[in-house]
Design a protein around this motif. Sequence first.
Motif, PDB file in Angstrom:
ATOM      1  N   LYS A  11       0.872  -1.173   0.000  1.00  0.00           N
ATOM      2  CA  LYS A  11       0.000   0.000   0.000  1.00  0.00           C
ATOM      3  C   LYS A  11       0.910   1.224   0.000  1.00  0.00           C
ATOM      4  O   LYS A  11       2.040   1.155   0.486  1.00  0.00           O
ATOM      5  CB  LYS A  11      -0.867   0.028   1.258  1.00  0.00           C
ATOM      6  N   GLU A  13       0.967   3.760   1.881  1.00  0.00           N
ATOM      7  CA  GLU A  13       1.427   4.146   3.219  1.00  0.00           C
ATOM      8  C   GLU A  13       2.561   3.262   3.741  1.00  0.00           C
ATOM      9  O   GLU A  13       3.244   3.618   4.705  1.00  0.00           O
ATOM     10  CB  GLU A  13       0.268   4.192   4.218  1.00  0.00           C
ATOM     11  N   ASP A  14       2.824   2.120   3.093  1.00  0.00           N
ATOM     12  CA  ASP A  14       3.950   1.270   3.486  1.00  0.00           C
ATOM     13  C   ASP A  14       5.291   1.957   3.244  1.00  0.00           C
ATOM     14  O   ASP A  14       6.308   1.577   3.835  1.00  0.00           O
ATOM     15  CB  ASP A  14       3.916  -0.056   2.716  1.00  0.00           C
ATOM     16  N   PHE A  17       7.071   3.011   6.465  1.00  0.00           N
ATOM     17  CA  PHE A  17       7.751   1.907   7.135  1.00  0.00           C
ATOM     18  C   PHE A  17       9.033   1.524   6.398  1.00  0.00           C
ATOM     19  O   PHE A  17      10.091   1.340   7.005  1.00  0.00           O
ATOM     20  CB  PHE A  17       6.801   0.709   7.236  1.00  0.00           C
ATOM     21  N   THR A  64       2.778  -9.123   7.096  1.00  0.00           N
ATOM     22  CA  THR A  64       1.989  -8.702   8.257  1.00  0.00           C
ATOM     23  C   THR A  64       1.710  -9.941   9.110  1.00  0.00           C
ATOM     24  O   THR A  64       1.862 -11.073   8.644  1.00  0.00           O
ATOM     25  CB  THR A  64       0.639  -8.079   7.857  1.00  0.00           C
ATOM     26  N   SER A  68      -3.509  -8.810  11.605  1.00  0.00           N
ATOM     27  CA  SER A  68      -3.281  -7.378  11.417  1.00  0.00           C
ATOM     28  C   SER A  68      -2.968  -7.097   9.954  1.00  0.00           C
ATOM     29  O   SER A  68      -2.568  -7.991   9.211  1.00  0.00           O
ATOM     30  CB  SER A  68      -2.102  -6.938  12.297  1.00  0.00           C
ATOM     31  N   ASP A  69      -3.138  -5.857   9.557  1.00  0.00           N
ATOM     32  CA  ASP A  69      -2.760  -5.440   8.215  1.00  0.00           C
ATOM     33  C   ASP A  69      -1.514  -4.549   8.258  1.00  0.00           C
ATOM     34  O   ASP A  69      -1.048  -4.083   7.232  1.00  0.00           O
ATOM     35  CB  ASP A  69      -3.937  -4.693   7.565  1.00  0.00           C
ATOM     36  N   GLU A  70      -0.974  -4.334   9.462  1.00  0.00           N
ATOM     37  CA  GLU A  70       0.177  -3.450   9.641  1.00  0.00           C
ATOM     38  C   GLU A  70       1.454  -4.141   9.166  1.00  0.00           C
ATOM     39  O   GLU A  70       1.781  -5.252   9.604  1.00  0.00           O
ATOM     40  CB  GLU A  70       0.322  -3.070  11.111  1.00  0.00           C
ATOM     41  N   ILE A  71       2.168  -3.478   8.288  1.00  0.00           N
ATOM     42  CA  ILE A  71       3.389  -4.039   7.718  1.00  0.00           C
ATOM     43  C   ILE A  71       4.466  -4.190   8.804  1.00  0.00           C
ATOM     44  O   ILE A  71       4.674  -3.288   9.614  1.00  0.00           O
ATOM     45  CB  ILE A  71       3.891  -3.186   6.530  1.00  0.00           C
ATOM     46  N   ILE A  72       5.127  -5.369   8.807  1.00  0.00           N
ATOM     47  CA  ILE A  72       6.250  -5.599   9.724  1.00  0.00           C
ATOM     48  C   ILE A  72       7.531  -5.876   8.940  1.00  0.00           C
ATOM     49  O   ILE A  72       8.604  -6.009   9.510  1.00  0.00           O
ATOM     50  CB  ILE A  72       5.976  -6.744  10.709  1.00  0.00           C
ATOM     51  N   ASP A  95      11.182  -5.606  10.568  1.00  0.00           N
ATOM     52  CA  ASP A  95      11.355  -4.729  11.720  1.00  0.00           C
ATOM     53  C   ASP A  95      12.172  -5.484  12.766  1.00  0.00           C
ATOM     54  O   ASP A  95      11.849  -6.620  13.115  1.00  0.00           O
ATOM     55  CB  ASP A  95       9.970  -4.361  12.269  1.00  0.00           C
ATOM     56  N   LYS A  98      10.755  -7.537  15.526  1.00  0.00           N
ATOM     57  CA  LYS A  98      10.028  -8.758  15.175  1.00  0.00           C
ATOM     58  C   LYS A  98      10.968  -9.891  14.759  1.00  0.00           C
ATOM     59  O   LYS A  98      10.544 -11.027  14.607  1.00  0.00           O
ATOM     60  CB  LYS A  98       9.053  -8.509  14.016  1.00  0.00           C
TER      61      LYS A  98
END
Length: 182
Positions: A11, A13-14, A17, A64, A68-72, A95, A98
């Motif tokens: 996405k 917005e990634d 990150f 992710t 969750s849909d939050e990128i790690i 990250d 993680k």
Amino acid sequence: MEFRIKFRPFKLEDAIFINKLRQEEEMEQLIGGSKRPVSYERDLKWVEQIILGDSQTSIYFAITFMDSDEIIGYASITDIDFRNGSCFWSGIKIDKTKSGKGVGTEVALKILKYAFEELRMERCTGECLENHEAVLRMLLKVGFKKEGLMRNRLYKNGKYNSQWLLSVIREEYFEIKQNYGL
């Protein structure tokens, strides 16, 4: 095997990150490729090109957790050659909070599953710096085999570094699939 992670498309917005990951000096020292400052705007454009492009030779995945849909992190398969059935797992960036918790192993297994079951590859290669023992252990753990040490292959951190070349071929993948219950 029950995965804790999933792949999703990038996405826009990634890019925030991804740009933050590029600023992590420790990580940049251990991966292939040239280290250079990259602006958020450049990463935004890069992510946009991946989203809107229709590359036949590379695929990028945002990583992710399942809930969750939050990128790690992110991973990619590049140098996809459908004629010869080969591809290159270009690596993974996760990250640092993680990492070391089995996430890399899960990503590697999902990459292999995608390469052999979706792309119908015959061979998937990977590389890692000679002194990046954690990644080498992970690659060997999931079933990659060492093909050899490419001496002085990459100039990084002020010196030439050797890299391990590893691979998995289709018949080995089916053993990996059985061993891990994929």
